[in-house]
Design a protein around this motif. Structure first.
Motif, PDB file in Angstrom:
ATOM      1  N   TRP A 164       0.819  -1.206   0.000  1.00 26.27           N
ATOM      2  CA  TRP A 164       0.000   0.000   0.000  1.00 26.27           C
ATOM      3  C   TRP A 164       0.857   1.261   0.000  1.00 26.27           C
ATOM      4  CZ3 TRP A 164      -0.096  -3.548   4.055  1.00 26.27           C
ATOM      5  CH2 TRP A 164       0.572  -3.166   5.207  1.00 26.27           C
ATOM      6  N   GLU A 165       2.120   1.134   0.449  1.00 26.46           N
ATOM      7  CA  GLU A 165       3.009   2.285   0.408  1.00 26.46           C
ATOM      8  C   GLU A 165       3.519   2.557  -0.998  1.00 26.46           C
ATOM      9  OE1 GLU A 165       5.966   1.265   3.218  1.00 26.46           O
ATOM     10  OE2 GLU A 165       4.778   1.839   4.963  1.00 26.46           O
ATOM     11  N   GLN A 166       3.357   1.580  -1.897  1.00 29.91           N
ATOM     12  CA  GLN A 166       3.794   1.760  -3.269  1.00 29.91           C
ATOM     13  C   GLN A 166       2.706   2.379  -4.152  1.00 29.91           C
ATOM     14  OE1 GLN A 166       6.980   1.177  -3.790  1.00 29.91           O
ATOM     15  NE2 GLN A 166       7.120   0.444  -1.671  1.00 29.91           N
ATOM     16  N   VAL A 167       1.481   2.512  -3.624  1.00 33.30           N
ATOM     17  CA  VAL A 167       0.409   3.142  -4.392  1.00 33.30           C
ATOM     18  C   VAL A 167       0.732   4.624  -4.552  1.00 33.30           C
ATOM     19  CG1 VAL A 167      -2.041   3.725  -4.420  1.00 33.30           C
ATOM     20  CG2 VAL A 167      -1.295   1.515  -3.526  1.00 33.30           C
ATOM     21  N   PRO A 168       0.663   5.179  -5.769  1.00 33.70           N
ATOM     22  CA  PRO A 168       0.939   6.616  -5.945  1.00 33.70           C
ATOM     23  C   PRO A 168       0.071   7.458  -5.024  1.00 33.70           C
ATOM     24  CG  PRO A 168       0.774   5.517  -8.074  1.00 33.70           C
ATOM     25  CD  PRO A 168       0.364   4.507  -7.042  1.00 33.70           C
ATOM     26  N   LYS A 169       0.671   8.484  -4.436  1.00 33.55           N
ATOM     27  CA  LYS A 169      -0.043   9.282  -3.437  1.00 33.55           C
ATOM     28  C   LYS A 169      -1.272   9.971  -4.038  1.00 33.55           C
ATOM     29  CE  LYS A 169      -0.676  10.859   0.639  1.00 33.55           C
ATOM     30  NZ  LYS A 169       0.328  11.628   1.387  1.00 33.55           N
ATOM     31  N   ARG A 170      -1.191  10.349  -5.311  1.00 38.88           N
ATOM     32  CA  ARG A 170      -2.339  11.027  -5.913  1.00 38.88           C
ATOM     33  C   ARG A 170      -3.543  10.107  -5.960  1.00 38.88           C
ATOM     34  NH1 ARG A 170       1.245   9.458  -9.717  1.00 38.88           N
ATOM     35  NH2 ARG A 170       0.515   8.470 -11.642  1.00 38.88           N
ATOM     36  N   TRP A 171      -3.316   8.803  -6.094  1.00 40.55           N
ATOM     37  CA  TRP A 171      -4.444   7.885  -6.131  1.00 40.55           C
ATOM     38  C   TRP A 171      -4.930   7.536  -4.733  1.00 40.55           C
ATOM     39  CZ3 TRP A 171      -7.523   7.022 -10.032  1.00 40.55           C
ATOM     40  CH2 TRP A 171      -7.073   7.380 -11.300  1.00 40.55           C
ATOM     41  N   VAL A 172      -4.090   7.739  -3.720  1.00 42.95           N
ATOM     42  CA  VAL A 172      -4.585   7.658  -2.347  1.00 42.95           C
ATOM     43  C   VAL A 172      -5.600   8.769  -2.105  1.00 42.95           C
ATOM     44  CG1 VAL A 172      -3.937   7.880   0.089  1.00 42.95           C
ATOM     45  CG2 VAL A 172      -2.494   6.564  -1.472  1.00 42.95           C
ATOM     46  N   ILE A 173      -5.284   9.979  -2.610  1.00 44.63           N
ATOM     47  CA  ILE A 173      -6.212  11.106  -2.490  1.00 44.63           C
ATOM     48  C   ILE A 173      -7.522  10.794  -3.226  1.00 44.63           C
ATOM     49  CG2 ILE A 173      -6.556  13.549  -3.003  1.00 44.63           C
ATOM     50  CD1 ILE A 173      -4.490  13.095  -0.858  1.00 44.63           C
ATOM     51  N   VAL A 174      -7.416  10.220  -4.415  1.00 45.02           N
ATOM     52  CA  VAL A 174      -8.613   9.879  -5.199  1.00 45.02           C
ATOM     53  C   VAL A 174      -9.478   8.869  -4.450  1.00 45.02           C
ATOM     54  CG1 VAL A 174      -9.422   8.756  -7.312  1.00 45.02           C
ATOM     55  CG2 VAL A 174      -7.587  10.438  -7.431  1.00 45.02           C
ATOM     56  N   LEU A 175      -8.846   7.846  -3.871  1.00 48.11           N
ATOM     57  CA  LEU A 175      -9.602   6.825  -3.157  1.00 48.11           C
ATOM     58  C   LEU A 175     -10.282   7.389  -1.910  1.00 48.11           C
ATOM     59  CD1 LEU A 175      -7.165   3.772  -3.449  1.00 48.11           C
ATOM     60  CD2 LEU A 175      -9.367   4.064  -4.591  1.00 48.11           C
ATOM     61  N   LEU A 176      -9.618   8.310  -1.232  1.00 48.17           N
ATOM     62  CA  LEU A 176     -10.241   8.947  -0.072  1.00 48.17           C
ATOM     63  C   LEU A 176     -11.436   9.804  -0.498  1.00 48.17           C
ATOM     64  CD1 LEU A 176      -7.080   9.941   2.004  1.00 48.17           C
ATOM     65  CD2 LEU A 176      -8.855   8.318   2.685  1.00 48.17           C
ATOM     66  N   CYS A 177     -11.304  10.502  -1.615  1.00 46.42           N
ATOM     67  CA  CYS A 177     -12.440  11.274  -2.130  1.00 46.42           C
ATOM     68  C   CYS A 177     -13.577  10.350  -2.559  1.00 46.42           C
ATOM     69  CB  CYS A 177     -11.996  12.147  -3.304  1.00 46.42           C
ATOM     70  SG  CYS A 177     -10.917  13.528  -2.863  1.00 46.42           S
ATOM     71  N   PHE A 178     -13.227   9.241  -3.180  1.00 48.70           N
ATOM     72  CA  PHE A 178     -14.232   8.242  -3.558  1.00 48.70           C
ATOM     73  C   PHE A 178     -15.014   7.774  -2.330  1.00 48.70           C
ATOM     74  CE2 PHE A 178     -15.111   3.676  -3.476  1.00 48.70           C
ATOM     75  CZ  PHE A 178     -15.948   3.517  -4.564  1.00 48.70           C
ATOM     76  N   THR A 179     -14.300   7.474  -1.242  1.00 48.13           N
ATOM     77  CA  THR A 179     -14.954   7.007  -0.023  1.00 48.13           C
ATOM     78  C   THR A 179     -15.839   8.089   0.580  1.00 48.13           C
ATOM     79  OG1 THR A 179     -12.969   5.682   0.377  1.00 48.13           O
ATOM     80  CG2 THR A 179     -14.545   5.845   2.172  1.00 48.13           C
ATOM     81  N   ALA A 180     -15.378   9.359   0.523  1.00 50.91           N
ATOM     82  CA  ALA A 180     -16.182  10.465   1.040  1.00 50.91           C
ATOM     83  C   ALA A 180     -17.506  10.572   0.286  1.00 50.91           C
ATOM     84  CB  ALA A 180     -15.407  11.771   0.926  1.00 50.91           C
TER      85      ALA A 180
END
Length: 580
Positions: A164-180
């Motif tokens: 999970w640390e290898q996931v690009p940070k920009r897509w971590v932001i996208v996934l958090l927005c998706f969950t919101a």
């Protein structure tokens, strides 16, 4: 896992799993005859492969054995790396026969002389870091090896980086927005299910139920533009975080307000609308800073599909919770999920890439594209914004788009019941189908749009193509409803209408970031205000039309607005930046 790291990273320095590339040659002893090499490590089950590998390499490189001795130990590894190594010349006394100088140190063995030898150029690193008992050991000296062996009995090797640390940070932001957005629609649609037992308990009539349902939009309309201004000025992280916490608290307080009295319930629902009203502008602001244009459509499509899946989840889970625990449990359980999301958001999210200390330089360069990140806006140039034709194309198109969308989503159960003669249970199940269809096709459209952009098609052309599908597709399938003869075909037409509608996520919904990334929040606030008004007026107008006409008349109005939106969009929209 260690072997996998060796293969995937194509360098010796990462096969322990650290993923860190270190300077070439430092793992080799600086003094002749000293035994040091690649770090040896034991796997959790006690594998001795790495010990053997360490000894073989150390002995081979210092005693003059062939490089192929290393292959005998790890001969099953990737042939693309090891097959070329088999042809390397023998190394004796720290020299390469074809290129090295007389320097006897083993350190020079890894450094080609004047670029003549390329045998080991692709071996980026030998030095490796291994983590033992949460302590970092730099295995370059025998003392470090000894200290690691002393800890062997009670320790395990901990991989330095996880998947999970290898996931690009920009897509971590996208996934958090998706969950919101998933939580956003879960909290919004639960009232449509819970209102049935609530109205029985509190003796509400139809007019009161309609008033309660509409009270959400009072607050939702108020914060569209305000939320965009706030996000563009202070950053999307604060605004979206505030919105989720605000509407989650309002959701939890809903049962309490209902028992106190109707005015308190109306205020609570309006407060919930205030929180959800800032979500879309804030999300648009933060993604405009984090997502490069080549990934813009798919990222927005994924986030918006969170809304669709949130509706599916809310409609599916709410009846079960109400049946087992009562109607209040829906609000308590759904609202409490916001606290979990907020904890992750505070820890992982940043308003822009330049604020994130953990972001790698490579990803930051990819996101910014060589441009210098600009400061948040301090003053909104309203006159300039409202003077641009593409801005008005966004506003008008958003209105035309949401008229048809809100009509279908609001009146679909009634259409299924009155026209197709489905019972209420069947109507409720079929109401989930359009949301699922939109979730799937929104992501398909996003990938298609980004692929077209990456292949050289202009952003303007891509946006016009995708939005034209989002307008003309629903218009076509709605005109077919009057010609179908079976309920199955009618449901299919409705699903296809909503599926093609989802291509709008790669059209007008992505265009705010194209024409004014610094003002993306304000632009979405403006256009979404028009979209919400279309939902309010369109829902009311549909009831008026049905009193005097038929469903064909309802669909004709929607089709006419879809065509108007298509014309306006293709004449005046653009994918170029017009606001800086």
């Amino acid at each position: 896992m260690a072997i996998g790291g060796f293969i995937s990273n194509r360098n010796f320095g990462s096969f322990i799993g650290s993923g860190k590339v270190c300077p070439t040659g430092r793992a080799i002893s600086r003094h002749r005859g000293e035994r040091s090499g690649i770090a040896s490590a034991r796997y959790a089950q006690g594998s001795i492969f790495y010990e053997s590998l360490h000894c073989q390499m150390a002995n081979g490189f210092t005693s003059g054995s062939s490089c192929s001795s290393f292959l005998q130990v790890a001969g099953h590894l990737d042939e693309k790396i090891l097959k070329p190594l088999a042809t390397y010349p023998q190394q004796r006394r720290g020299r390469c026969k074809c290129c090295l100088s007389a320097d006897p140190s083993l350190g020079s063995w890894l450094r080609p002389n004047k670029g003549k030898c390329q045998h080991f150029n692709h071996v980026k690193a030998i030095r490796t870091r291994t983590y033992y008992k949460s302590e970092e050991y730099d295995i370059t000296e025998p003392a470090a090896v000894d200290s690691m062996k002393a800890a062997e009995g009670s320790s395990e090797v901990v991989l330095a980086s996880s998947w999970w640390e290898q996931v690009p940070k920009r897509w971590v932001i996208v996934l958090l927005c998706f969950t919101a957005f998933l939580l956003c629609n879960m909290d919004r649609v639960n009232m449509s299910i819970a209102i049935l037992p609530m109205s029985q308990e509190f003796n509400w009539n139809s007019a009161t139920v309609g008033l309660i349902q509409s009270s959400f939009f009072w607050g939702y309309l108020l914060t569209q533009i305000v939320g965009g201004i706030w996000a563009d000025r202070i950053g999307g992280k604060v605004v979206l975080g505030f919105g989720v916490v605000w509407w989650s608290i309002a959701t939890i307080l809903t049962p309490i307000a209902a028992r106190i009295g109707l005015p308190f319930l109306l205020i609570t629902r309006a407060f919930m609308g205030i929180g959800e009203g800032v979500a879309m502008p804030a999300m648009n602001n933060i993604l405009s800073k984090w997502i490069p244009v080549s990934e813009r459509s798919r990222s927005l499509a994924l986030v918006y599909s969170g809304m669709y899946l949130g509706s599916v989840t809310g409609l599916a889970v709410s009846p079960m919770l109400i049946h087992k625990f009562g109607w209040a449990s829906v609000f308590y359980s759904f609202g409490s999920l916001g606290s979990i999301w907020f904890a992750l958001w505070i820890k992982k999210a940043y308003s822009s890439p330049k604020e994130d200390p953990e972001l790698s330089p490579q990803e930051k360069k990819l996101i910014l594209g060589g441009n210098v990140a600009k400061e948040p806006v301090s003053v909104i140039p309203w006159k300039l914004i409202l003077s641009k034709a593409p801005v008005w194309a966004l506003i008008i198109s958003h209105f035309c788009h949401n008229w048809g969308t809100f009509i279908l989503l609001t009146w679909m159960p009634t259409y299924y019941n009155q026209v197709l003669k489905f019972n209420l249970t069947e109507s409720g199940l079929l109401c989930v189908l359009p949301w699922l269809t939109m979730a799937v096709f929104a992501n398909i459209g996003g990938w298609i749009a980004d692929t077209l952009v990456s292949r050289g098609l202009s952003i303007t052309t891509v946006r016009k193509i995708m939005q034209s599908i989002g307008f003309l597709g629903p218009a076509f399938f709605l005109t077919q409803l009057s010609h179908v003869r079976t309920p199955a075909m009618a449901v299919l037409c409705m699903a296809c209408s909503q599926g093609s509608d989802a291509f709008s996520q790669s059209g007008l919904y992505s265009n705010h970031q194209d024409i004014g990334p610094r003002y993306a929040g304000v632009l979405l606030g403006l256009s979404n205000t028009a979209g919400v008004l279309a939902g309010v007026f369109g829902t009311a107008a549909t009831g008026y039309i049905l009193q005097r006409g038929s469903w064909d008349d309802v669909f004709k109005v929607a089709v006419a607005l879809y065509i108007i939106g298509t014309v306006v969009w293709n004449l005046f929209s653009t994918g170029e930046k017009i606001l800086d």
